[in-house]
Design a protein around this motif. Structure first.
Motif: not given
Length: 501
Positions: A221-227
């Protein structure tokens, strides 16, 4: 006098060098994972479960407990400094805490959060010490019928108090109950739903589900968030002591938050998250000056006190009845089972050193946290600058090593990956995974007590209604269902959880 003698025993256990070291390690690690967005106590405790095989039960549980209440402290640091709650219970802290940081009052906000947390944690530990023995005495009167009814109440409470859609919460509970049925029947010895896969005859590993859904799922889920470009208010973290006006505003909020958290932490589905939401809603209703939501210290002190009190008192039903009120306590039940300890009322009589040592360690841990947290703010901020792309491979590697070493089998790793994908799907569908874990833990226990009660009553289903304690618990469960379906209550429930959005 009994309480003083018991606490003396507990502090004697907690003050040993080994237990102090594990309390310190748990508190520091809890603060660390509270600070890091995307990690939380559930994911971290799930990842560390394999490591407790080498530990004695008392230091193992002291460490895991320290991680839980330590994460409540750490979550507020990032919520206040960069508007990113490190832990779900700190979501509402970010609303006023971040605005205080932008106004140059980050120090006052962090101090209010730390001092409020210490006060609430200390009070909740005393409540735990005072109420656990009488509750344990009542628990000894429980038979299979009463335990079954209590678990029904627990599951309904978890549904009612889960954030988001009731339908989704019910779906997650049912899925957890179904997953709990994959095992070998204890009475007939016949494998159920194993599909001729030998590894499934002993059931799905609790660690694999917990680490997959909460650990791997969170990482995906965190990897799917934009930086995000985050502004850290390092230059403003000075003058940590709040002003006289801040103290005057904050202390009633701390008292209200402590009282709310102490009550809500005991409820099934309660704990730190629900307590902080409720405390913020109460402070918002009581605020008359129109400043709430724009950097009001009450919006930090109330929820932070509540989430720590809720974290501590959620140990009461777990230690006395063996019923986990939330996902973290479900993991603690799993940890006790791994160490060969049957959670429930017999823990206090058969393992008094563990029981009272754990309670005493909570007060010591809270003291360690208040001494540690304010000086360590600068270190936590530096840690936040490490890119997530470097953090997540290390987390995944340790998870896989831990999973493999539980049974020296690749199967647990594959299952955790599968549940990691499921965890990401739950995230995308806005399904809260905590009820699934409660259903998985309580399902086999419910079935066992249901069958025992029916065997003892020779198949008479009225045994659940004719036994006073069992009937009272079922009536309470029914009332909970009726109340939550009332239109006025349903809309207020949605409004309470919407306040954190």
């Amino acid at each position: 006098m009994d309480l003083l003698n018991n606490l003396a025993l507990g502090f004697g256990v907690a003050f040993t060098l080994q237990n102090l070291a594990y309390a310190f390690f748990g508190a520091v690690l809890g603060t660390l994972i509270g600070v890091l967005p995307g990690l939380g106590p559930v994911a971290t405790i799930a990842m560390l479960l394999p490591s407790i095989y080498a530990l004695d039960p008392t230091p193992a549980l002291i460490m895991l407990a320290g991680i839980y209440y330590g994460s409540q402290y750490g979550g507020s640091t990032t919520a206040i400094l960069i508007n990113v709650p490190g832990e779900s219970a700190s979501v509402v802290t970010a609303i006023d805490g971040y605005k205080m940081a932008r106004q140059g009052r980050a120090g006052a906000a962090l101090a209010a959060a730390g001092l409020g947390s210490f006060f609430a944690g200390s009070v909740a530990t005393l409540i735990l010490a005072a109420f656990a023995p009488p509750l344990t005495e009542i628990a000894f009167k429980f038979g299979p019928a009463e335990y079954f009814s209590l678990m029904v109440l627990g599951l309904i409470g978890a549904v009612v108090l889960a954030s988001g859609s009731l339908i989704k919460a019910i779906g997650m509970i049912i899925l957890g109950l179904l997953l709990g049925q994959i095992n070998t029947d204890v009475i007939s010895g016949v494998p159920r739903y194993s599909f001729d896969i030998p590894e499934l005859t002993d059931g799905i590993g609790f660690i694999a589900i917990a680490m997959g859904v909460f650990g791997f799922g969170e990482i995906i889920a965190n990897l799917g968030q934009p930086p995000e470009h985050r502004e850290v208010f390092t230059k403003d973290v000075k003058g940590l002591w709040p002003t006289k006006k801040d103290f005057q505003q904050a202390w009633p909020a701390v008292l209200r938050g402590t009282a709310l958290g102490s009550i809500l932490g005991v409820l099934p589905g309660g704990g730190a998250l629900l307590s902080s939401f409720a405390a913020y809603t109460v402070e918002k209703k009581l605020a008359k000056d129109g400043q709430f939501g724009n950097g009001d210290i009450r919006g930090v002190a109330g929820p932070e006190s509540a989430n720590n009190a809720g974290a501590q008192t959620s140990f009461i039903p777990m230690l006395t009845l063996g019923i986990p009120p939330n996902a973290v306590m479900a993991l603690m039940v799993g940890a006790m089972t791994i160490k060969g300890i049957q959670p429930g009322p017999q823990v206090m009589t058969s393992n008094p050193e563990l029981f009272w040592g754990l309670i005493a360690s909570m007060w010591i841990g809270n003291l360690m946290l208040i001494i540690l947290n304010l000086p360590l703010i600068g270190i936590w901020i530096k840690l936040l600058t490490v890119p997530y792309r470097f953090l997540f491979p290390a987390i995944l590697t340790f998870c896989c090593i831990g999973l493999y070493t539980t049974n020296n089998n690749n199967w647990d790793v594959y299952m955790a990956v599968l549940f990691g994908i499921a965890g990401y799907v739950f995230y995308k569908l806005s399904c809260e995974p905590a009820p699934l874990l409660l259903g998985f833990i309580l399902g086999p226990m419910m079935e066992e007590n249901l069958r025992r009660a029916l065997l003892l009553s020779r198949g008479d289903w009225t045994t659940f209604a004719t036994r006073p304690l069992s009937a009272g618990l079922l009536i309470a469960a029914l009332l909970m269902v009726i109340v939550v379906t009332l239109p006025s209550i349903s809309s207020r429930r949605q409004e309470a959880f919407k306040d954190a959005d």
